[in-house]
Design an enzyme around this catalytic site. Structure first.
Site, PDB file in Angstrom:
ATOM      1  N   ASP A 487       0.815  -1.217   0.000  1.00 36.82           N
ATOM      2  CA  ASP A 487       0.000   0.000   0.000  1.00 36.82           C
ATOM      3  C   ASP A 487       0.843   1.259   0.000  1.00 36.82           C
ATOM      4  O   ASP A 487       0.340   2.354  -0.240  1.00 36.82           O
ATOM      5  CB  ASP A 487      -0.845   0.053   1.279  1.00 36.82           C
TER       6      ASP A 487
HETATM    7  C1  BGC Z   1       0.076   0.818   6.327  1.00 39.20           C
HETATM    8  C2  BGC Z   1      -0.550  -0.151   5.440  1.00 39.20           C
HETATM    9  C3  BGC Z   1      -1.964   0.267   5.208  1.00 39.20           C
HETATM   10  C4  BGC Z   1      -1.994   1.670   4.638  1.00 39.20           C
HETATM   11  C5  BGC Z   1      -3.366   2.193   4.351  1.00 39.20           C
HETATM   12  C6  BGC Z   1      -0.029   2.162   5.748  1.00 39.20           C
HETATM   13  O1  BGC Z   1       0.512   3.063   6.625  1.00 39.20           O
HETATM   14  O2  BGC Z   1       1.404   0.438   6.515  1.00 39.20           O
HETATM   15  O3  BGC Z   1      -0.426  -1.385   6.025  1.00 39.20           O
HETATM   16  O4  BGC Z   1      -2.594  -0.613   4.350  1.00 39.20           O
HETATM   17  O5  BGC Z   1      -1.356   2.518   5.513  1.00 39.20           O
HETATM   18  O6  BGC Z   1      -4.067   2.500   5.509  1.00 39.20           O
HETATM   19  C1  NOJ Z   2      -1.679  -3.935   5.378  1.00 46.15           C
HETATM   20  C2  NOJ Z   2      -2.841  -4.035   4.470  1.00 46.15           C
HETATM   21  O1  NOJ Z   2      -3.964  -4.465   5.207  1.00 46.15           O
HETATM   22  C3  NOJ Z   2      -2.544  -4.981   3.358  1.00 46.15           C
HETATM   23  O2  NOJ Z   2      -3.611  -5.017   2.476  1.00 46.15           O
HETATM   24  C4  NOJ Z   2      -1.276  -4.556   2.659  1.00 46.15           C
HETATM   25  O3  NOJ Z   2      -1.033  -5.453   1.644  1.00 46.15           O
HETATM   26  C5  NOJ Z   2      -0.120  -4.443   3.614  1.00 46.15           C
HETATM   27  N1  NOJ Z   2      -0.487  -3.563   4.663  1.00 46.15           N
HETATM   28  C6  NOJ Z   2       1.176  -3.974   2.958  1.00 46.15           C
HETATM   29  O4  NOJ Z   2       1.159  -2.618   2.699  1.00 46.15           O
END
Ligand code: BGC
Ligand code: NOJ
Length: 819
Positions: A487
């Protein structure tokens, strides 16, 4: 150092001191009513939606931590000594303390001045309530005169509003008290038809429902005035902060024990029958009264506890293993499976790190979670798939999230995470392999929940793959969009505005940022869909997908290989990401894991080379880091990944979710030693001795462990609600142990570490039970070449399907010269 131990027989983690490095939590409830509970009784409860129907209040990020809970206070009426038997919130000295987190229940017990208190917390199956059974025992030589106080603070339903909208909500709180039952009914007068209740089995000496009356001015939960002076005030909350507290006086002779049961629950009334008498403002309690009475009975608690244990035995019974490594056994048999179920129930909503008001259900998260629970609850997995697929957009794209109550896509986040749709294919394939239920593919499912847009699920899957093919970049690799699995790799965001969302911002259009990770995922998904199409007799479609799969494979080989590992991406301007040509972020784990898992590079040695690079550059004793070198400064062209300090989260922590991909990749190249080694590096059980450093619970996986660049290397965060649970379960059960559901049977295709002499397993599969013994007389190396099924030799490693209800014995031998 440890703070407790696994009790493998009772399937509990037993914590023997209250001051764990962080609150170590457990979950209550597995249907509609849920709660989190820490080892010191902190936590909160909600009905179905952690934000919109929050029953009790909890203060995230509070000092001291973990405040708000299911509290009991004891007071010695003779000496005036008062304490919390769960340590918090008074943090009183205790002579003995023990918390047993079990499957769906928690027991917290302690002793002080000869008084033992042990409280069992659970949510009975089929109910929307929780039961606390406090058992107070007098071990003194003389009579004990005690006061027992209960305490919860009610949340005014919408947890977000509750924590922000004080101009309104300090005036709305309302309660009723009738026959000693405290009813919380804020907003019941208007549009809500639900209320909460808090009841006690014993006769009351008093009660409180106004927080400040119970606590006293400027006093906290650690020193309630009512407890201090041994007297409730009978307060009725009007506005401010409604709470629930009962006061029970107990006189216990030496050796005497007494059970006091508390029931905290949620109830709804039909709209037209909210009030009694009609026209009044008093809650109609005709429906709820019998429920409360039933659950206040001590026998009801024992029955509920037994039913809960049977329920979990049933679920976990779908796979049980005995291997040479205790960490594998207890994680596979109990805790990893349990965690997978918790991700089914909670998605990413409520934990010590997820506040319950943040995110909806992730499209990709939910599909991946399914891989870990489909064998335990196939029917619910089916429903989940149909819910998810119904949020898909006609373009084949996906809302990144959907809301659990409405099951609608979440407009605020929208779409454009270009990996999202592909996970649906993996989830459906896993479901069909587990159940054989090909019919699901014919079922009509709408797009974007719009009536009239229904088409068969297989059409949805086709659009998932087409979505990728419609969005290829200059190298024939998939465009990344807002981000892929990572993400935080936001190659089109170019954000320089503080607070702007990295995920929903695309400040530069026309980019050609491509993702090698999505390419690998596509190869895996296309193979699955081709198999499904074949089974549906759609040979042309199957052939087309195999062709697309090969083309993508070729694109990765030509443009996604950096020389010693797979490249991560091409950025907005076509420059490499995750390449030896970069100064920072030269190698990423995700494409190494996903590409090899998908079979890329198995035929020409690149898979081995990529995995050797992972071992050399990314592996640490605490697990495999996401990227190296970490980004030391903010890169506007990369986005959120470089927003984290080095070693944390996506910027080079051990992002545990990716580790099982590498474990699977290692089994694909036949390296069982490295597969198990990597598996154990992040295994919470194997890290139990490091509890002071790891800090999170030693019984469940965390999302992230600080990487080598972080000053706190080895420290875990974001435990419980993570895709790590499902993928780790898949990696160890399906790839190391090799028990892999397939369309025509159960595959026994282990890739064992060299020291193993075999293992045993019981697997329920499509209604039959398979008792499997794998022997590895020459050590684990090699593969299974043939099986003996119920005494008959079967070539290969596929156990043919047996009729439902039958018991099948399977013997397999790992042979060094097997294919
Ligand atoms: C987190 C991810 C998350 C994204 C969206 C990021 O800071 O590390 O795991 O999916 O934010 O909320
Ligand atoms: C947490 C999110 O829930 C997941 O969808 C994502 O793939 C990982 N973070 C890595 O960014």
């Amino acid at each position: 150092m440890r703070f407790g131990r696994f009790d493998d027989d009772t399937r509990e983690y037993v914590i023997d001191r209250p001051d764990t490095p962080l609150p170590w939590i457990n979950y209550l409830g597995c249907e509609d009513y849920f709660g989190i509970i820490s080892n010191t009784a902190g936590g909160y409860s909600f009905y179905r939606d952690a934000r919109l129907r929050r029953l009790t209040r909890y203060r995230y990020n509070n000092v001291p931590p973990d405040v708000g809970g299911r509290y009991l206070y004891l007071r010695d009426r003779d000496s005036g000594d008062a304490w919390s038997p769960s340590w918090q919130p008074m943090r009183s000295d205790l002579d003995g303390y023990r918390c047993r987190h079990g499957l769906g229940y928690t027991v917290i017990g302690s002793r002080r001045a000869g008084i033992e208190a042990e409280t069992l917390y659970l949510v009975p199956l089929g109910e929307t309530l929780e039961v606390w059974r406090a058992r107070i025992t007098n071990h003194r030589d003389g009579t004990a005169q005690l006061s027992l106080f209960s305490a919860v603070e009610f949340c005014l339903w919408d947890a977000w509003d509750d924590a922000t909208n004080f101009q309104r909500n300090l005036s709305t709180g309302e309660v009723e008290v009738e026959d000693g039952v405290i009813y919380h009914k804020t907003e019941y007068r208007e549009r809500r038809d639900h209320f909460a209740y808090f009841a006690c089995s014993a006769d009351l000496a008093g009660f409180d429902t106004q927080r400040e009356a119970f606590l006293g001015p400027y006093q906290g939960w650690d020193r309630p005035l009512a407890v201090e002076r041994g007297r409730s005030s009978g307060s009725i909350a009007h506005g401010w902060a409604p709470c629930g507290s009962h006061h029970v006086e107990l006189t216990l002779e030496p050796g005497e024990a007494r059970d006091v049961v508390f029931v905290l629950g949620y109830a709804e009334n039909p709209r037209e029958a909210k009030f009694d008498p009609p026209g009044s403002q008093t809650i109609d309690k005709t429906r709820v009264r019998p429920v409360v009475e039933r659950h206040l009975r001590p026998e009801a608690v024992d029955t509920a506890w037994q039913r809960l244990r049977d329920h979990w035995d049933g679920l976990l019974g779908s796979l049980q293993v005995t291997t040479p490594v205790e960490h594998v056994d207890r994680m596979v048999n109990v805790w990893n499976a349990y965690q997978c179920m918790v991700t089914f129930n909670l998605s990413r909503s409520a934990s010590s790190f997820e506040s319950g008001i943040g995110r909806g259900m992730g499209f990709r998260d939910s599909n991946q979670d399914l891989l870990g629970f489909v064998h335990m609850i196939p029917d619910k997995a089916r429903e989940r798939i149909l819910d998810i697929a119904a949020t898909q957009l006609p373009s084949g794209g996906a809302y990144h999230q959907y809301q659990p109550l409405t099951k609608r896509g979440n407009d605020a986040i929208g779409s454009g995470f270009n990996d999202d749709p592909l996970w649906l294919v993996l989830a459906v394939a896993a479901y069909v392999k587990e159940t054989g239920d090909l019919d699901i593919l014919d079922g009509p499912v709408p797009y974007d929940n719009r009536p009239g847009s229904e088409s068969p699920l297989h059409d949805h899957l086709h659009r998932c793959l087409r979505y990728t093919l419609d969005r290829l970049g200059p190298h024939g690799l998939p465009l990344i969009g807002r981000a892929d699995w990572n993400d935080c790799l936001n190659l089109n965001a170019f954000s320089d505005t503080p607070g702007e969302s990295f995920q929903t911002t695309e400040n530069r259009e026309g980019g050609v940022a491509e993702s090698v990770f999505i390419a690998g995922l596509f190869v895996a998904a296309a193979a699955e869909l081709a198999d499904l199409d074949e089974r549906l007799g759609r040979d042309d479609a199957a052939a087309a997908w195999r062709e697309a799969q090969q083309a993508m494979h070729a694109a990765v080989r030509s443009h996604g290989w950096d020389g010693a590992w797979f490249l991560r991406a091409y950025d907005h301007d076509g420059g490499p990401v995750g390449s030896a040509r970069n100064e920072e972020g030269r190698i990423f784990v995700e494409p190494q894991g996903m590409c090899v898992l998908a079979g890329i590079g198995l035929d020409d040695g690149t898979a081995d080379t990529a995995l050797a690079s992972v071992a050399e550059h990314l592996a640490t004793p605490h697990g495999i880091m996401l990227v190296q070198p970490a980004y030391s400064r903010y890169h506007v062209e990369l986005g959120e990944i470089s927003s984290y300090p080095p070693g944390y989260k996506e910027n080079a922590s051990i992002f545990c979710h990716t580790n099982p991909w590498v474990v699977i990749a290692e089994t694909r190249v036949g390296n069982g030693d490295r597969a198990l080694d990597y598996y154990l590096r992040i295994s919470p059980s194997a890290r139990e001795d490091l509890s002071e450093q790891h800090r999170c619970e030693p019984y469940v996986h965390a999302q992230t462990i600080a990487g080598r660049d972080a000053p706190t290397h080895g420290e875990a965060k974001n435990s419980w609600l993570t895709g790590t649970a499902a993928w780790t379960y898949v990696a160890v059960t399906q790839w190391i142990l090799g028990l892999r559901p397939d369309h025509d049977g159960l595959r026994v295709d282990p890739c064992l570490p060299s020291g193993w002499d075999g293992y045993r397993a019981t697997r329920r599969f499509r209604g039959a039970t398979y008792d499997i013994a794998v022997r590895a007389p020459a050590g684990g190396r090699g593969r299974v070449g043939h099986l003996v099924v119920d005494g008959h030799r079967v070539a290969g490693n596929l156990v043919p399907l047996a009729p439902a209800g039958t018991h099948v014995t399977v013997e397999a031998e790992v042979e060094t010269d097997a294919p």
